[in-house]
Motif scaffolding. Structure first.
Motif: not given
Length: 489
Positions: A386-405
């Motif tokens: 339910h957070w998909d496509n929301w936005a967050m502050t710049h003080d958050i690191i976004r990590l994009v993992p590989t699909s199976d981990l």
């Protein structure tokens, strides 16, 4: 020359600017009410939304009763103030009131049994509604299995319902926009800075039929049951990780480099290991001790930056925000709400002013891993559906993992062992920070038993799905309240 320039400006094409109008906020104020408020004419003196909320409830189709009082639906109490005696570890973990809205709250610390207070009176119990009553007021939660018997400080209102069917109904009312607006204001719009039990005596609530109350109550009880189940799955995944890596409790990890013969903690660091950092916190021996244990028991210790682990790490730059009304921008929230199921202070960021930044940096996607990197360091969450496509502050690191981990990686990053490593990266004397390069270099153990690793991954994903379903149930309860009670005709 000036005349020619003026002619050019006059003949320039006019930009056709369209501005979407937000709904006008208004209310009627009688002369007597204006005089009572000190003959003030400023709109800010009269809270428009609170005024309209009161009017809506008072004209409801159902009889109006009060939340508290002799004839009200609830009784409530707070605990007296007390001076806490903090200790490193005890049988009395204590939680801060602000953590009641977290899905999986963690204690703020431990108090001694010598603390001059009846500790049992500080405990909350299953079925109670909790309400923050000082500082940030009006945050609401329900005590389920997760918080049952937990110890909280005095700045928390414990609400007991006289009729069990009212529990979910009152909780939903307090969570709703109308209910919360009425709760934190008096009839004339002055904000209440501290809530006491007696304030509930004047808070009106529609006394809906038991059939409607029961429907809402069932949805909320199911929602909190799913949150409890998700927390149990996370605990199960953590236990599997700790067992597979043979990790002792973090307080029992032996640090051989620490000279315990001295009155202060001291340790040696080679010049070759300084890595450009002279601050002692970066070189704490426990980090090396944890990594040594990982190397002994894991098939391999790699880093978050390994392309097998993550495909991208994003840290947006700072920017000046332009907020708009709901419906005119993207849902936006800050790092302090990262642990909540439904962030309580959502705002809306202007598409027109931040369109490119929203698309390129700020948007979060399902199964991203978020790590707080400023102020409070290292809080970690796996982005639910339910957070998909929301936005967050710049003080958050976004990590994009590989699909199976992503499930497994989330369990490792939010563990107390990895958190100790992340904390060592922090820099800054007043407000601490970490950078995406720090997360990129953070160690990640690859388990010898791939079946266990997959099991941990799957447990984390199941927990996140349950949290999504819990969110949907609460939203359904709010919808029923709006359609069948507050706005019912």
């Amino acid at each position: 020359m000036v005349d020619n320039l003026a002619r050019k400006l006059d003949n320039a094409p006019k930009a056709n600017i369209e501005i979407s109008e937000a709904p006008v906020k208004w209310c009627s104020v009688s002369l007597a009410e204006m005089v009572e408020r000190g003959k003030r004419l400023e709109a800010s003196v009269f809270d428009v939304e609170a005024w309209q909320a009161w009017d809506l409830i008072n004209n409801n189709k159902y009889p109006i009763t009060s939340l508290g009082g002799v004839n009200g639906l609830t009784t409530s109490y707070t605990c007296g103030r007390f001076k806490r005696i903090w200790v490193k570890k005890s049988e009395y973990p204590i939680y801060q009131p602000s953590s009641i809205v977290d899905i999986k709250p963690t204690p703020d610390g431990y108090i001694s049994k010598k603390t001059n207070v009846n500790i049992d009176s500080l405990r909350v119990h299953k079925g109670q509604i909790l309400l923050t009553c000082s500082g940030t007021i009006g945050k609401t939660s329900l005590v389920s299995q997760t918080l049952d018997n937990a110890i909280f400080s005095h700045d928390l209102l414990r609400i007991d319902c006289k009729n069990p069917v009212d529990i979910g109904y009152i909780y939903t009312y307090l969570k709703s926009k109308i209910g919360s607006q009425i709760l934190i204001t008096n009839k004339y719009g002055a904000v209440i800075t501290h809530i006491e039990s007696e304030h509930l005596d004047t808070v009106p609530i529609p006394n809906a039929p038991d059939a409607i109350k029961s429907k809402i109550n069932d949805l909320i009880i199911q929602s909190y049951a799913l949150r409890d189940e998700s927390n149990a799955l996370i605990d199960q995944a953590q236990a599997l990780l700790v067992k597979e890596l043979n990790l002792p409790p973090i307080s029992e990890i032996k640090v051989d480099t620490l000279d315990k013969s001295k009155s202060i903690q001291a340790f040696n660091v080679k010049l070759s290991e300084m890595a450009g950092r002279a601050d002692a916190s970066y070189h704490v021996p426990i980090v090396d001790a944890i990594v040594d244990i990982l190397k002994k028991n894991a098939a391999e210790v790699t880093t978050v930056g390994d392309e097998r682990i993550s495909s991208d790490i994003i840290l947006p730059g700072r920017f000046k925000r332009v907020y708009v009304e709901e419906g005119y921008g993207v849902t936006f929230f800050s790092g302090k709400n990262i642990s909540e199921l439904d962030p309580s202070d959502k705002r809306y960021l202007s598409f027109a002013q931040h369109d490119k930044k929203i698309k390129d940096e700020l948007t979060i996607k399902q199964n991203m891993i978020l790590v707080t990197c400023s102020g409070t360091i290292g809080n970690t969450v796996l982005v639910p559906k339910h957070w998909d496509n929301w936005a967050m502050t710049h003080d958050i690191i976004r990590l994009v993992p590989t699909s199976d981990l992503y499930g497994y990686l989330y369990i490792w990053l939010q563990s107390e062992y990895c958190n100790a490593i992340i904390q060592s990266y922090a820099y800054g004397s007043v407000v601490q920070h970490i950078e995406k390069e720090h997360i990129k270099s953070c160690p990640v153990p690859i388990l010898k038993n791939q079946d266990v690793q997959k099991q941990i991954n799957d447990l984390a994903l199941q927990a996140n799905e349950k949290r999504y379903q819990a969110y949907l149930l609460e939203q359904e309860a709010l919808k029923v309240l709006d359609e069948e009670v507050i706005y019912a005709e």
